[in-house]
Design a protein around this motif. Structure first.
Motif, PDB file in Angstrom:
ATOM      1  N   ARG A  85       0.706  -1.130  -0.128  1.00  9.35           N
ATOM      2  CA  ARG A  85       0.005  -0.078   0.148  1.00  9.35           C
ATOM      3  C   ARG A  85       0.952   1.065   0.074  1.00  9.35           C
ATOM      4  O   ARG A  85       1.695   1.409   0.916  1.00  9.35           O
TER       5      ARG A  85
ATOM      6  N   LYS B  33      -2.418  13.296  -1.732  1.00  5.94           N
ATOM      7  CA  LYS B  33      -2.101  11.860  -1.551  1.00  5.94           C
ATOM      8  C   LYS B  33      -3.678  11.051  -1.698  1.00  5.94           C
ATOM      9  O   LYS B  33      -4.464  11.339  -0.898  1.00  5.94           O
ATOM     10  N   THR B  34      -3.356  10.167  -2.574  1.00  5.02           N
ATOM     11  CA  THR B  34      -4.307   8.997  -2.798  1.00  5.02           C
ATOM     12  C   THR B  34      -3.828   7.790  -2.491  1.00  5.02           C
ATOM     13  O   THR B  34      -2.437   7.497  -2.776  1.00  5.02           O
ATOM     14  N   LYS B  35      -4.266   6.799  -1.754  1.00  3.72           N
ATOM     15  CA  LYS B  35      -3.964   5.460  -1.727  1.00  3.72           C
ATOM     16  C   LYS B  35      -4.081   4.767  -3.047  1.00  3.72           C
ATOM     17  O   LYS B  35      -4.858   4.829  -3.886  1.00  3.72           O
ATOM     18  N   LYS B  36      -2.978   3.796  -3.145  1.00  3.68           N
ATOM     19  CA  LYS B  36      -2.918   2.983  -4.489  1.00  3.68           C
ATOM     20  C   LYS B  36      -2.244   1.590  -3.979  1.00  3.68           C
ATOM     21  O   LYS B  36      -1.537   1.640  -2.846  1.00  3.68           O
ATOM     22  N   LEU B  37      -1.911   0.522  -4.675  1.00  3.21           N
ATOM     23  CA  LEU B  37      -1.583  -0.652  -4.412  1.00  3.21           C
ATOM     24  C   LEU B  37      -0.494  -0.775  -5.486  1.00  3.21           C
ATOM     25  O   LEU B  37      -0.746  -0.605  -6.550  1.00  3.21           O
ATOM     26  N   GLN B  38       0.626  -1.389  -4.980  1.00  4.77           N
ATOM     27  CA  GLN B  38       1.780  -1.878  -5.964  1.00  4.77           C
ATOM     28  C   GLN B  38       1.930  -3.083  -5.771  1.00  4.77           C
ATOM     29  O   GLN B  38       2.454  -3.735  -4.830  1.00  4.77           O
TER      30      GLN B  38
ATOM     31  N   ASN C  43       1.251   5.714  -1.507  1.00  6.87           N
ATOM     32  CA  ASN C  43       0.486   6.831  -1.621  1.00  6.87           C
ATOM     33  C   ASN C  43       0.899   7.319  -3.132  1.00  6.87           C
ATOM     34  O   ASN C  43       1.907   7.269  -3.535  1.00  6.87           O
ATOM     35  N   LYS C  44      -0.357   7.600  -3.866  1.00 12.56           N
ATOM     36  CA  LYS C  44       0.139   8.369  -4.923  1.00 12.56           C
ATOM     37  C   LYS C  44       0.072   9.766  -4.956  1.00 12.56           C
ATOM     38  O   LYS C  44      -0.913  10.145  -4.368  1.00 12.56           O
TER      39      LYS C  44
END
Length: 151
Positions: A87, A97-102, A89-90
């Motif tokens: 998890r 900042k928005t959450k994203k998955l790598q 931040n983009k």
């Protein structure tokens, strides 16, 4: 009259279900009989008592439960290294900042297994692929606790 129409007792037998309208004098005798049976549910809104036989409840509770069939979904986890999604931040140009998955770089590969004298098709991360090339498939699978004979 509406209160006396809603007060009563449901009695169930193996064959029938009946509703009896009770008076206040008969209500105490009916209540002791309902309490002596296995279980009754009193609705607080309408004052109706529902009772049932002990055999019906035990039969319903002891029925074997069959598990629902779950769809098989390939998880995004490498079985050899244990790598999974991170998890993060983009961050936009305005620093919002928005959450994203790598996700992990998982690949389907056919790898020759010397001990089994056959190819094994695996879904593994590129890091695990490099580790297998360096140490060998048997050593990496043994360290990860994976049995290659099943696949």
């Amino acid at each position: 009259m509406a209160a006396s129409a809603t007060s009563g007792v449901f009695l169930t037998n193996a064959s029938s279900l009946c509703f009896r309208n009770t008076d206040s004098s008969k209500r105490s005798s009916m209540r002791t009989r309902a309490v002596s049976e296995l279980g009754f549910v009193t609705s607080q809104l309408s004052g109706i008592k529902i009772s049932c036989n002990q055999c019906d409840v035990i039969g319903a509770l002891s029925a074997p439960l069959t598990p629902r069939i779950q769809p098989i979904v390939a998880r995004r986890i490498c079985p050899f290294t244990g790598k999974k999604a991170n998890r993060a931040n983009k961050i936009s140009f305005s620093a919002h900042k928005t959450k994203k998955l790598q996700f992990v770089n998982l690949q389907y590969k056919r790898i020759w297994w010397e001990a089994g004298k056959r190819y094994v098709k695996l879904r593994l991360s590129t890091k695990a692929l490099k580790t297998i090339e360096k140490n060998g498939l048997d050593a990496v699978a043994k360290k990860a606790g994976i049995d290659l004979r099943k696949e």
